[in-house]
Design a protein around this motif. Structure first.
Motif, PDB file in Angstrom:
ATOM      1  N   LYS A 109      36.037  52.990  41.110  1.00  0.00           N
ATOM      2  CA  LYS A 109      35.012  52.379  40.275  1.00  0.00           C
ATOM      3  C   LYS A 109      35.395  52.405  38.795  1.00  0.00           C
ATOM      4  N   GLY A 110      35.160  51.276  38.124  1.00  0.00           N
ATOM      5  CA  GLY A 110      35.454  51.161  36.695  1.00  0.00           C
ATOM      6  C   GLY A 110      35.803  49.741  36.331  1.00  0.00           C
ATOM      7  N   ARG A 111      35.323  49.280  35.197  1.00  0.00           N
ATOM      8  CA  ARG A 111      35.549  47.899  34.787  1.00  0.00           C
ATOM      9  C   ARG A 111      37.032  47.592  34.601  1.00  0.00           C
ATOM     10  N   GLY A 112      37.743  48.515  33.952  1.00  0.00           N
ATOM     11  CA  GLY A 112      39.159  48.302  33.728  1.00  0.00           C
ATOM     12  C   GLY A 112      39.945  48.193  35.014  1.00  0.00           C
ATOM     13  N   HIS A 113      39.633  49.064  35.958  1.00  0.00           N
ATOM     14  CA  HIS A 113      40.375  49.051  37.221  1.00  0.00           C
ATOM     15  C   HIS A 113      40.067  47.802  38.030  1.00  0.00           C
ATOM     16  N   ALA A 114      38.810  47.361  37.993  1.00  0.00           N
ATOM     17  CA  ALA A 114      38.435  46.157  38.736  1.00  0.00           C
ATOM     18  C   ALA A 114      39.156  44.926  38.186  1.00  0.00           C
ATOM     19  N   ARG A 115      39.167  44.780  36.874  1.00  0.00           N
ATOM     20  CA  ARG A 115      39.855  43.626  36.287  1.00  0.00           C
ATOM     21  C   ARG A 115      41.367  43.725  36.517  1.00  0.00           C
ATOM     22  N   TYR A 116      41.901  44.931  36.384  1.00  0.00           N
ATOM     23  CA  TYR A 116      43.329  45.151  36.642  1.00  0.00           C
ATOM     24  C   TYR A 116      43.690  44.726  38.066  1.00  0.00           C
ATOM     25  N   THR A 117      42.873  45.111  39.015  1.00  0.00           N
ATOM     26  CA  THR A 117      43.130  44.772  40.415  1.00  0.00           C
ATOM     27  C   THR A 117      43.073  43.266  40.638  1.00  0.00           C
ATOM     28  N   GLY A 118      42.069  42.615  40.064  1.00  0.00           N
ATOM     29  CA  GLY A 118      41.940  41.180  40.229  1.00  0.00           C
ATOM     30  C   GLY A 118      43.100  40.414  39.623  1.00  0.00           C
ATOM     31  N   PHE A 119      43.484  40.776  38.411  1.00  0.00           N
ATOM     32  CA  PHE A 119      44.591  40.077  37.755  1.00  0.00           C
ATOM     33  C   PHE A 119      45.900  40.332  38.483  1.00  0.00           C
ATOM     34  N   LYS A 120      46.075  41.528  38.995  1.00  0.00           N
ATOM     35  CA  LYS A 120      47.297  41.873  39.725  1.00  0.00           C
ATOM     36  C   LYS A 120      47.449  41.017  40.974  1.00  0.00           C
ATOM     37  N   ASN A 121      46.345  40.635  41.584  1.00  0.00           N
ATOM     38  CA  ASN A 121      46.388  39.867  42.826  1.00  0.00           C
ATOM     39  C   ASN A 121      46.209  38.364  42.615  1.00  0.00           C
ATOM     40  N   SER A 122      46.265  37.916  41.383  1.00  0.00           N
ATOM     41  CA  SER A 122      46.105  36.492  41.100  1.00  0.00           C
ATOM     42  C   SER A 122      47.431  35.757  41.286  1.00  0.00           C
ATOM     43  N   SER A 123      47.342  34.481  41.635  1.00  0.00           N
ATOM     44  CA  SER A 123      48.554  33.687  41.842  1.00  0.00           C
ATOM     45  C   SER A 123      48.676  32.529  40.868  1.00  0.00           C
ATOM     46  N   GLY A 124      47.687  32.306  40.026  1.00  0.00           N
ATOM     47  CA  GLY A 124      47.713  31.186  39.099  1.00  0.00           C
ATOM     48  C   GLY A 124      48.568  31.437  37.873  1.00  0.00           C
ATOM     49  N   GLU A 125      49.090  30.359  37.276  1.00  0.00           N
ATOM     50  CA  GLU A 125      49.841  30.479  36.027  1.00  0.00           C
ATOM     51  C   GLU A 125      48.890  30.642  34.841  1.00  0.00           C
ATOM     52  N   ILE A 126      47.620  30.304  35.081  1.00  0.00           N
ATOM     53  CA  ILE A 126      46.555  30.569  34.123  1.00  0.00           C
ATOM     54  C   ILE A 126      45.505  31.409  34.837  1.00  0.00           C
ATOM     55  N   ILE A 127      45.015  32.453  34.162  1.00  0.00           N
ATOM     56  CA  ILE A 127      43.988  33.317  34.741  1.00  0.00           C
ATOM     57  C   ILE A 127      42.762  33.269  33.849  1.00  0.00           C
ATOM     58  N   LEU A 128      41.615  33.014  34.460  1.00  0.00           N
ATOM     59  CA  LEU A 128      40.347  33.011  33.750  1.00  0.00           C
ATOM     60  C   LEU A 128      39.533  34.213  34.195  1.00  0.00           C
ATOM     61  N   SER A 129      38.764  34.761  33.270  1.00  0.00           N
ATOM     62  CA  SER A 129      37.956  35.948  33.558  1.00  0.00           C
ATOM     63  C   SER A 129      36.480  35.636  33.363  1.00  0.00           C
ATOM     64  N   SER A 130      35.653  36.104  34.297  1.00  0.00           N
ATOM     65  CA  SER A 130      34.206  36.013  34.137  1.00  0.00           C
ATOM     66  C   SER A 130      33.588  37.249  34.774  1.00  0.00           C
ATOM     67  N   ASP A 131      32.262  37.300  34.801  1.00  0.00           N
ATOM     68  CA  ASP A 131      31.548  38.431  35.376  1.00  0.00           C
ATOM     69  C   ASP A 131      30.567  37.957  36.439  1.00  0.00           C
ATOM     70  N   ALA A 132      30.172  38.874  37.306  1.00  0.00           N
ATOM     71  CA  ALA A 132      29.299  38.528  38.426  1.00  0.00           C
ATOM     72  C   ALA A 132      27.873  38.240  38.006  1.00  0.00           C
ATOM     73  N   ASP A 133      27.495  38.623  36.793  1.00  0.00           N
ATOM     74  CA  ASP A 133      26.155  38.341  36.295  1.00  0.00           C
ATOM     75  C   ASP A 133      26.171  37.190  35.293  1.00  0.00           C
ATOM     76  N   THR A 134      27.194  36.349  35.393  1.00  0.00           N
ATOM     77  CA  THR A 134      27.414  35.253  34.452  1.00  0.00           C
ATOM     78  C   THR A 134      27.440  33.916  35.176  1.00  0.00           C
ATOM     79  N   ILE A 135      26.878  32.899  34.542  1.00  0.00           N
ATOM     80  CA  ILE A 135      26.894  31.539  35.077  1.00  0.00           C
ATOM     81  C   ILE A 135      27.666  30.660  34.106  1.00  0.00           C
ATOM     82  N   VAL A 136      28.739  30.051  34.590  1.00  0.00           N
ATOM     83  CA  VAL A 136      29.581  29.227  33.722  1.00  0.00           C
ATOM     84  C   VAL A 136      29.137  27.770  33.798  1.00  0.00           C
ATOM     85  N   PRO A 137      29.342  26.975  32.719  1.00  0.00           N
ATOM     86  CA  PRO A 137      29.004  25.552  32.750  1.00  0.00           C
ATOM     87  C   PRO A 137      29.991  24.771  33.627  1.00  0.00           C
TER      88      PRO A 137
END
Length: 237
Positions: free
Chosen positions: A65-93
């Motif tokens: 548990k921890g914000r840093g570890h969660a984002r680290y894990t997600g970025f580590k497992n990403s395959s895109g040449e561009i990575i976008l970040s958002s949060d689960a309590d956020t709604i994007v346009p």
């Protein structure tokens, strides 16, 4: 391919709204969503998986548990040449992916982009004050420190720049995005897109705008002066 990383902890009330916002994106590029379930004890993962037939969603379990570890894990497992970040309590346009990715594709000198946010779920006075202050705070930070911060709820970065910077510090439970911003600012340009605004949960400001802002400022001061020690944000679930 564009990757979108969303950390989540006990967000069963919000994750459906969050993911639903990606159904009508105007972006033409393919994108994947990496949702990191950061040791949730509710139905966050189950709800997220119901979107698998509509979106390219990969739900990852992260027991640390921890914000840093969660984002680290997600970025580590990403395959895109561009990575976008958002949060689960956020709604994007609807044009969120398109605008952030275009800013990165069309500007070789830019390595990362960040945006603003607004709240709509507090009282009218709190909403108006926060929505005025947030973009102003971004500009003040740029004036004081020489670069824009990458807000975890809405930013984009070129993967090669993320790797070169050293990435997220998995040991931080708060200010992990500010910490990354400092490292990224040393290798390239960060730009601010003030016309791109996501809807952010105002739950931290229900007890008052100043009290909510102090929780962020106190966390930042601990990160800045104590090099990450005691940089905490309490969970409000």
């Amino acid at each position: 391919m564009i990757s979108i990383v969303i950390p989540a902890y006990n967000e069963e009330d919000n994750i459906g709204y969050c993911l639903n916002a990606f159904l009508n994106q105007t972006a033409k590029e393919q994108f994947e969503i990496i949702l990191v379930d950061n040791a949730s004890s509710d139905k966050t993962s189950e709800i997220a998986k119901t979107f698998a037939d509509k979106l390219n969603v990969n739900v990852l379990g992260d027991p640390i548990k921890g914000r840093g570890h969660a984002r680290y894990t997600g970025f580590k497992n990403s395959s895109g040449e561009i990575i976008l970040s958002s949060d689960a309590d956020t709604i994007v346009p609807n044009d969120w992916i398109e605008k952030l990715s275009s800013a990165l594709y069309n500007n070789p000198e830019v390595v990362a982009v960040t945006t603003t946010c607004r709240i709509i779920d507090c009282d009218e006075k709190t909403n108006k004050r926060f929505n005025y202050f947030q973009p102003l705070a971004m500009k003040i930070y740029r004036f004081l420190f020489g670069y824009y911060w990458l807000s975890g709820f809405s930013f984009g970065i070129k993967k090669e720049a993320y790797i070169k910077s050293g990435g997220f510090n998995p040991n931080l439970n708060a200010q992990e995005d500010i910490d990354l911003s400092l490292k990224v600012s040393k290798i390239g340009k960060i730009i601010f897109l003030p016309d791109v605004s996501v809807i952010f949960s105002g739950r931290r400001f229900k007890a008052g705008l100043l009290r909510g802002l102090w929780s962020y400022l106190n966390s930042f001061l601990n990160w800045y002066f104590k090099k990450g020690q005691n940089a905490q944000l309490n969970d409000l679930r």
